[in-house]
Structure formats: structure tokens, C-alpha cells
Motif scaffolding. Sequence first.
Motif, PDB file in Angstrom:
ATOM      1  N   ALA A  20      21.481 -15.421  -4.532  1.00 45.78           N
ATOM      2  CA  ALA A  20      22.163 -14.371  -3.663  1.00 45.78           C
ATOM      3  C   ALA A  20      21.736 -12.963  -4.187  1.00 45.78           C
ATOM      4  N   CYS A  21      21.253 -12.939  -5.602  1.00 48.35           N
ATOM      5  CA  CYS A  21      20.644 -11.861  -6.139  1.00 48.35           C
ATOM      6  C   CYS A  21      19.333 -11.382  -6.047  1.00 48.35           C
ATOM      7  N   SER A  22      18.440 -12.410  -5.910  1.00 47.12           N
ATOM      8  CA  SER A  22      17.066 -12.433  -5.786  1.00 47.12           C
ATOM      9  C   SER A  22      16.646 -11.680  -4.391  1.00 47.12           C
ATOM     10  N   PRO A  23      15.832 -10.712  -4.450  1.00 42.37           N
ATOM     11  CA  PRO A  23      15.672 -10.011  -2.973  1.00 42.37           C
ATOM     12  C   PRO A  23      14.768 -11.061  -2.042  1.00 42.37           C
ATOM     13  N   SER A  24      15.358 -11.017  -1.146  1.00 41.70           N
ATOM     14  CA  SER A  24      14.744 -11.634   0.090  1.00 41.70           C
ATOM     15  C   SER A  24      13.260 -11.210   0.563  1.00 41.70           C
ATOM     16  N   GLU A  25      12.481 -12.047   1.277  1.00 43.32           N
ATOM     17  CA  GLU A  25      11.169 -11.727   1.692  1.00 43.32           C
ATOM     18  C   GLU A  25      11.306 -10.319   2.476  1.00 43.32           C
ATOM     19  N   SER A  26      12.443 -10.326   3.489  1.00 45.79           N
ATOM     20  CA  SER A  26      12.483  -9.115   4.157  1.00 45.79           C
ATOM     21  C   SER A  26      12.471  -7.771   3.273  1.00 45.79           C
ATOM     22  N   ASP A  27      13.275  -7.895   2.161  1.00 45.92           N
ATOM     23  CA  ASP A  27      13.385  -6.876   1.124  1.00 45.92           C
ATOM     24  C   ASP A  27      12.205  -6.506   0.554  1.00 45.92           C
ATOM     25  N   GLN A  28      11.226  -7.379   0.193  1.00 41.81           N
ATOM     26  CA  GLN A  28      10.224  -7.422  -0.574  1.00 41.81           C
ATOM     27  C   GLN A  28       9.102  -6.803   0.363  1.00 41.81           C
ATOM     28  N   ARG A  29       9.122  -7.168   1.759  1.00 43.90           N
ATOM     29  CA  ARG A  29       8.088  -6.549   2.542  1.00 43.90           C
ATOM     30  C   ARG A  29       8.543  -5.053   2.970  1.00 43.90           C
ATOM     31  N   LYS A  30       9.704  -4.750   2.816  1.00 40.22           N
ATOM     32  CA  LYS A  30      10.147  -3.467   3.117  1.00 40.22           C
ATOM     33  C   LYS A  30       9.886  -2.593   1.964  1.00 40.22           C
ATOM     34  N   ALA A  31       9.889  -3.020   0.885  1.00 34.89           N
ATOM     35  CA  ALA A  31       9.651  -2.262  -0.329  1.00 34.89           C
ATOM     36  C   ALA A  31       8.080  -2.192  -0.451  1.00 34.89           C
ATOM     37  N   PHE A  32       7.327  -2.871   0.080  1.00 36.42           N
ATOM     38  CA  PHE A  32       5.853  -2.785   0.011  1.00 36.42           C
ATOM     39  C   PHE A  32       5.344  -1.921   1.091  1.00 36.42           C
ATOM     40  N   ILE A  33       5.964  -2.050   2.172  1.00 31.05           N
ATOM     41  CA  ILE A  33       5.750  -1.110   3.273  1.00 31.05           C
ATOM     42  C   ILE A  33       5.843   0.354   2.715  1.00 31.05           C
ATOM     43  N   ALA A  34       7.215   0.457   2.314  1.00 27.90           N
ATOM     44  CA  ALA A  34       7.617   1.807   1.867  1.00 27.90           C
ATOM     45  C   ALA A  34       6.745   2.481   0.901  1.00 27.90           C
ATOM     46  N   PHE A  35       6.072   1.712   0.037  1.00 27.87           N
ATOM     47  CA  PHE A  35       5.180   2.115  -1.004  1.00 27.87           C
ATOM     48  C   PHE A  35       3.924   2.624  -0.512  1.00 27.87           C
ATOM     49  N   LEU A  36       3.261   1.780   0.596  1.00 29.68           N
ATOM     50  CA  LEU A  36       2.125   2.251   1.203  1.00 29.68           C
ATOM     51  C   LEU A  36       2.394   3.322   2.032  1.00 29.68           C
ATOM     52  N   GLN A  37       3.557   3.680   2.674  1.00 33.25           N
ATOM     53  CA  GLN A  37       3.678   4.598   3.273  1.00 33.25           C
ATOM     54  C   GLN A  37       4.028   5.989   2.467  1.00 33.25           C
ATOM     55  N   SER A  38       4.501   5.913   1.476  1.00 34.24           N
ATOM     56  CA  SER A  38       4.909   7.047   0.795  1.00 34.24           C
ATOM     57  C   SER A  38       4.073   7.304  -0.373  1.00 34.24           C
ATOM     58  N   ASP A  39       3.529   6.397  -1.006  1.00 28.64           N
ATOM     59  CA  ASP A  39       2.533   6.720  -2.261  1.00 28.64           C
ATOM     60  C   ASP A  39       1.201   6.496  -1.939  1.00 28.64           C
ATOM     61  N   VAL A  40       0.698   5.772  -0.862  1.00 22.43           N
ATOM     62  CA  VAL A  40      -0.588   5.665  -0.807  1.00 22.43           C
ATOM     63  C   VAL A  40      -1.516   6.390   0.296  1.00 22.43           C
ATOM     64  N   LEU A  41      -0.893   6.306   1.835  1.00 18.93           N
ATOM     65  CA  LEU A  41      -1.510   6.658   2.899  1.00 18.93           C
ATOM     66  C   LEU A  41      -1.149   8.245   2.864  1.00 18.93           C
ATOM     67  N   PRO A  42      -0.183   8.808   2.222  1.00 17.09           N
ATOM     68  CA  PRO A  42      -0.165  10.363   2.366  1.00 17.09           C
ATOM     69  C   PRO A  42      -1.092  11.149   1.330  1.00 17.09           C
ATOM     70  N   ARG A  43      -1.519  10.359   0.424  1.00 15.83           N
ATOM     71  CA  ARG A  43      -2.532  10.823  -0.523  1.00 15.83           C
ATOM     72  C   ARG A  43      -4.023  11.507  -0.070  1.00 15.83           C
ATOM     73  N   GLN A  44      -4.351  12.356  -0.695  1.00 15.41           N
ATOM     74  CA  GLN A  44      -5.694  12.799  -0.187  1.00 15.41           C
ATOM     75  C   GLN A  44      -6.841  11.877  -0.747  1.00 15.41           C
ATOM     76  N   GLY A  45      -7.945  11.720  -0.192  1.00 16.72           N
ATOM     77  CA  GLY A  45      -8.989  10.961  -1.013  1.00 16.72           C
ATOM     78  C   GLY A  45      -8.765   9.472  -0.660  1.00 16.72           C
ATOM     79  N   ALA A  46      -9.653   8.597  -1.510  1.00 13.87           N
ATOM     80  CA  ALA A  46      -9.584   7.219  -1.523  1.00 13.87           C
ATOM     81  C   ALA A  46      -9.168   6.570  -2.918  1.00 13.87           C
ATOM     82  N   ARG A  47      -8.378   7.467  -3.574  1.00 10.30           N
ATOM     83  CA  ARG A  47      -8.024   7.103  -4.900  1.00 10.30           C
ATOM     84  C   ARG A  47      -6.731   5.948  -4.846  1.00 10.30           C
ATOM     85  N   VAL A  48      -6.587   5.123  -5.694  1.00 14.64           N
ATOM     86  CA  VAL A  48      -5.932   4.020  -5.546  1.00 14.64           C
ATOM     87  C   VAL A  48      -4.798   4.235  -6.438  1.00 14.64           C
TER      88      VAL A  48
END
Length: 233
Positions: A20-48
Motif C-alpha cells: 500500500a505504501c509503495s508507489p504505483s506504476e502510475s505514480d512512478q510514471r507521473k514523477a518521471f514525466i514531471a522531471f522531464l517536463q520541468s527539469d529537462v525540456l525547459p533547459r537551454q542547450g543539450a546538457r543532461v
Amino acid sequence: MAGRLVKMIASLMAGLLLVACSPSESDQRKAFIAFLQSDVLPRQGARVPQPNAEKQKSFGDYAAHYAVITRFHERMNASVANPMQETMAKGLPRTIEEVVKRKSDIAAVRAGFAKMKEALDQSAAAADTERAALKQPDDLKTVYAATWDKLVAQPVATFREIFPPTDEAFGSALAMADLIDANRPAIKLSGSQIEISNAALRTKVQAAMTAMASKQRAMFEAQQKLRRMVYGS
């Protein structure tokens, strides 16, 4: 008997609580999508950007999807970007005399760029193969595709653009060196100065110098585009 039953029930309840306490696949996917949308895509250049351990843990199995991109950059930096930066730091010869003196060095550098291109192609192919094996729901697939374009496809395309003008620039320098070597008795070199008494030969050398300057400008423009792609400015 009763004691064992109590332990079994307690163990079962603990397992249910853990699930019950473990994050679901949906939660993990949402967390990963949020990271890509907020921390990766808005950044200038191709730094990772590298997520911290806690954030990476929140991605669950999707952390492996980001690892495909980071591995590609590790390979590309080791076999292409870093060697290219070191080579470019040396620069092309600035004078005709230096062109002649560094002829073997220029040839070696030119061959090195051919190996870099081959390494880039291999790194890109390996990354494409790894990506093809990923299983992604449609919502993640869309965001991941945009991230892939920014951090993999565009860098590969821009690096590939730099190889032809670079090869031509070093090739024109070698052509100049060959021309000078073939007509050494008729040419006097002194630093940036060159004296040629034969009018026909002087025309050939001037044409070779013009071609070399033009190829170097094209290489410089490609380098500038690569720099903008990497750093975003």
C-alpha cells in the motif's frame, strides 16, 4: 498454534502495508514525466541534468529509460565531444610555413575526425536500439520523444554537420602543403610571408590559400552552431 497464526497474520498485514505504501506504476510514471517536463525540456542547450537519488528512486523502473539517454551522452562525450574539443583547441596552422611543418600532424588530426564520426554513428545506433526496447504508455512516450529529440537526435545531427566542413578544412591545408612541397625550389617561405617569382605558380598558391580560408570559415561556422546547440547560446 495460536502464536504461529498471529505471526502469520502480522506478516501478511505487514506485506499488505508495504504494498500500500509503495508507489504505483502510475505514480512512478507521473514523477518521471514531471522531471522531464520541468527539469529537462525547459533547459537551454543539450546538457543532461542528473536527478538526485531520492528523485531517481521515485521513477521506479522508468529510471532505466533516462539511463538510456545518459549512457548515450557518456559514450558521445568520451569518444567524440572531448576528443574534438582537445583537437580544436590546437587549431589549424596560421601561416603557410606552419602548414608545411605540421603536415603529418594535420593528416593525423584529419584521420582522427573520421574515427570520431564512426564512434558517433555507433553511439547513436546503440542508443536507438536501447530505446526501441523500451515499453512506454502514450503519455510518457510523447514527452520522452521530445526529450530524445533534444538530448539525442539534435546533438547527433549537429555533430554530423561539423564533420564535412572540418574534413574539407584540414584537407585544404594538406593540399596547400602538398603544393608547396611539390614546388619548393620556386617558393620562399618566411613566417606569414611567401615569395613566388613564377606567375602561374603564384596564381595556384593564391587559389589554394583562398580555398583554405573559405573552408576554415565554414568549419568555424559549424563549430559555432555546435556550441549553440550544446550550451543554448
